[in-house]
Design an enzyme around this catalytic site. Structure first.
Site, PDB file in Angstrom:
ATOM      1  N   HIS A  65      35.375 -65.553  19.215  1.00 15.94           N
ATOM      2  CA  HIS A  65      35.590 -64.416  18.314  1.00 15.94           C
ATOM      3  C   HIS A  65      34.928 -64.636  16.955  1.00 15.94           C
ATOM      4  CE1 HIS A  65      38.505 -63.161  21.250  1.00 15.94           C
ATOM      5  NE2 HIS A  65      39.282 -64.200  21.019  1.00 15.94           N
ATOM      6  N   HIS A  91      37.228 -69.161   8.531  1.00 14.20           N
ATOM      7  CA  HIS A  91      36.337 -68.527   9.513  1.00 14.20           C
ATOM      8  C   HIS A  91      35.660 -67.334   8.857  1.00 14.20           C
ATOM      9  CE1 HIS A  91      40.179 -66.351   9.802  1.00 14.20           C
ATOM     10  NE2 HIS A  91      39.378 -65.305   9.887  1.00 14.20           N
ATOM     11  N   HIS A  93      33.714 -63.259   9.286  1.00 17.41           N
ATOM     12  CA  HIS A  93      33.530 -61.991  10.009  1.00 17.41           C
ATOM     13  C   HIS A  93      32.187 -61.436   9.562  1.00 17.41           C
ATOM     14  CE1 HIS A  93      37.835 -61.788  11.231  1.00 17.41           C
ATOM     15  NE2 HIS A  93      38.016 -62.444  10.090  1.00 17.41           N
ATOM     16  N   THR A 197      44.229 -60.218  11.102  1.00 13.61           N
ATOM     17  CA  THR A 197      43.362 -59.102  11.508  1.00 13.61           C
ATOM     18  C   THR A 197      42.932 -59.213  12.970  1.00 13.61           C
ATOM     19  OG1 THR A 197      41.313 -60.189  10.840  1.00 13.61           O
ATOM     20  CG2 THR A 197      42.476 -58.924   9.137  1.00 13.61           C
ATOM     21  N   THR A 198      43.486 -60.202  13.671  1.00  8.58           N
ATOM     22  CA  THR A 198      43.237 -60.346  15.111  1.00  8.58           C
ATOM     23  C   THR A 198      44.592 -60.477  15.802  1.00  8.58           C
ATOM     24  OG1 THR A 198      43.129 -62.762  14.921  1.00  8.58           O
ATOM     25  CG2 THR A 198      41.035 -61.555  14.783  1.00  8.58           C
TER      26      THR A 198
HETATM   27 ZN   LIG Z   1      39.712 -63.336   9.476  1.00 11.92          ZN
END
Ligand SMILES: [Zn+2]
Ligand SMILES: *[C@@H]1O[C@H](CO)[C@@H](O)[C@H](O)[C@H]1NC(C)=O
Ligand SMILES: *[C@@H]1O[C@H](CO)[C@@H](O)[C@H](O)[C@H]1NC(C)=O
Length: 336
Positions: A65, A91, A93, A197-198
């Protein structure tokens, strides 16, 4: 391993296996700066332990992801939040060469990419326990944009992406100053209560989204957008969730977003243009302009004072000289 079967093509169905994704305090959101509430009690975010020695190795992993950098627990937020939070991972995005991919938007604008540094409240035993509590997590978010120079801090991550192209692959990365991945100015930010947000979308995140953005070179942004593949062995791109309804939530700002005052704030931000850190949004040029303006005014004033003093001095000297001249002229005439 640990991979549940959700994907960004399948956003509408996240709620099926993960009911929290359908709740009312979800992330990300659009930040409308005309509606944020200025809250002077929001103190600058303080980070500690973020500068890691090169001999400390960190795990960098493609989880299908995103790319995740595991962080040692020595990294912590020690200011700006009411409680202590320790780091777990960071992480990113991103979008694709065809469009931007930040999760949060500001006044409807989506930025090229976004970094999330995830922390959990140390009053809980573990990240797993913290993530199910309303005050469990603190995520620091910053926007990434394309700028003129290579960003040396982001390069520490980006140069390894070619080694973890497939889902589940990981590599060890040498320690560096993780704070370099975040803006220099940690005073200017937005704050709101939201969620992961996941999936599982737990509503346990106290969000900080910085107002200053990070700059990466065009080539670096391409590396981020083009290097990784997902579980379908397709390009891992556009890994952002659309903005969610605010449902009456307030977004606080640590600074005044609408008045001219915001232009004056960066005066306290000494090194916004410092080499390597590469952040933008406020410019050292503004500060210099004001400085030169003041310098000019002081010089002009000194010059005027000098003229004024000189003239009154001459005036004092003038009268006796003139008298003397007249007197001398008269005597000369008499003698002749
Ligand atoms: Zn995030
Ligand atoms: C977030 O939630 C906490 C607990 O409900 C509340 O005290 C706080 O005011 C909220 N923060 C914002 C920015 O609404
Ligand atoms: C930063 O704040 C200014 C002033 O409100 C706003 O115009 C700008 O869009 C903000 N940028 C980000 C990235 O938050």
């Amino acid at each position: 391993p640990g991979h549940s079967h959700w994907s960004y093509e399948d956003l509408q169905h996240w709620g099926v296996g993960h009911p929290d994704c359908k709740r009312t305090m979800q992330s990300p959101i659009n930040i409308d700066t005309s509606k944020t509430i200025f809250s002077p009690q929001l103190r600058p975010i303080q980070l500690s332990g973020y500068s890691l020695p090169a001999n400390e190795k960190l795990k960098l992993r493609n989880n299908g992801h995103t790319v995740v950098l595991e962080l040692p627990k020595s990294l912590a937020i020690t200011g700006g939040y009411a409680q202590q939070y320790q780091a777990v991972q960071l992480h990113l995005h991103w979008g694709s060469p065809r469009g931007p991919g930040s999760e949060h938007t500001v006044n409807g604008h989506r930025f090229a990419a976004e970094i999330h540094v995830v922390h959990y409240n140390t009053k809980y035993e573990s990240f797993q326990q913290a993530m199910v509590n309303p005050d469990g997590l603190a995520v620091l978010g910053a926007f990434l944009e394309v700028g003129p120079r290579e960003n040396l801090y982001y390069q520490e991550i980006l140069e390894h992406l070619q080694d973890i192209q497939r889902e589940g692959e990981e590599v060890l990365v040498s320690g560096f100053n993780i704070a370099g991945l975040l803006p220099e100015n940690l005073k200017l930010y937005f704050h709101y209560n939201g969620s992961l947000t996941t999936p599982p979308c737990y509503e346990s995140v106290k969000w900080t989204v910085f107002n200053q953005t990070m700059l990466l070179s065009h080539n670096q942004m391409s590396m981020l957008e083009m290097s990784l593949r997902n579980d379908d062995n397709k390009a891992l791109q556009n890994n952002y969730r659309p903005v969610q309804n605010l449902n009456g939530r307030q977004v606080l700002a640590s600074f005044q977003t609408t008045l001219l005052l915001t232009k004056q704030l960066p005066a306290g931000n000494d090194n916004s243009a410092e080499e390597g850190h590469s952040s933008s949004s406020f410019h050292a040029g503004d500060v210099l302009a004001v400085l030169f303006g003041v310098l000019f005014a002081v010089t002009a004033l000194a010059f005027l004072l000098y003229i004024y003093k000189h003239r009154s001095q001459n005036a004092r000297l003038d009268s006796p000289t003139k008298l003397k001249v007249i007197y001398t002229a008269a005597t000369t005439e008499n003698t002749v």
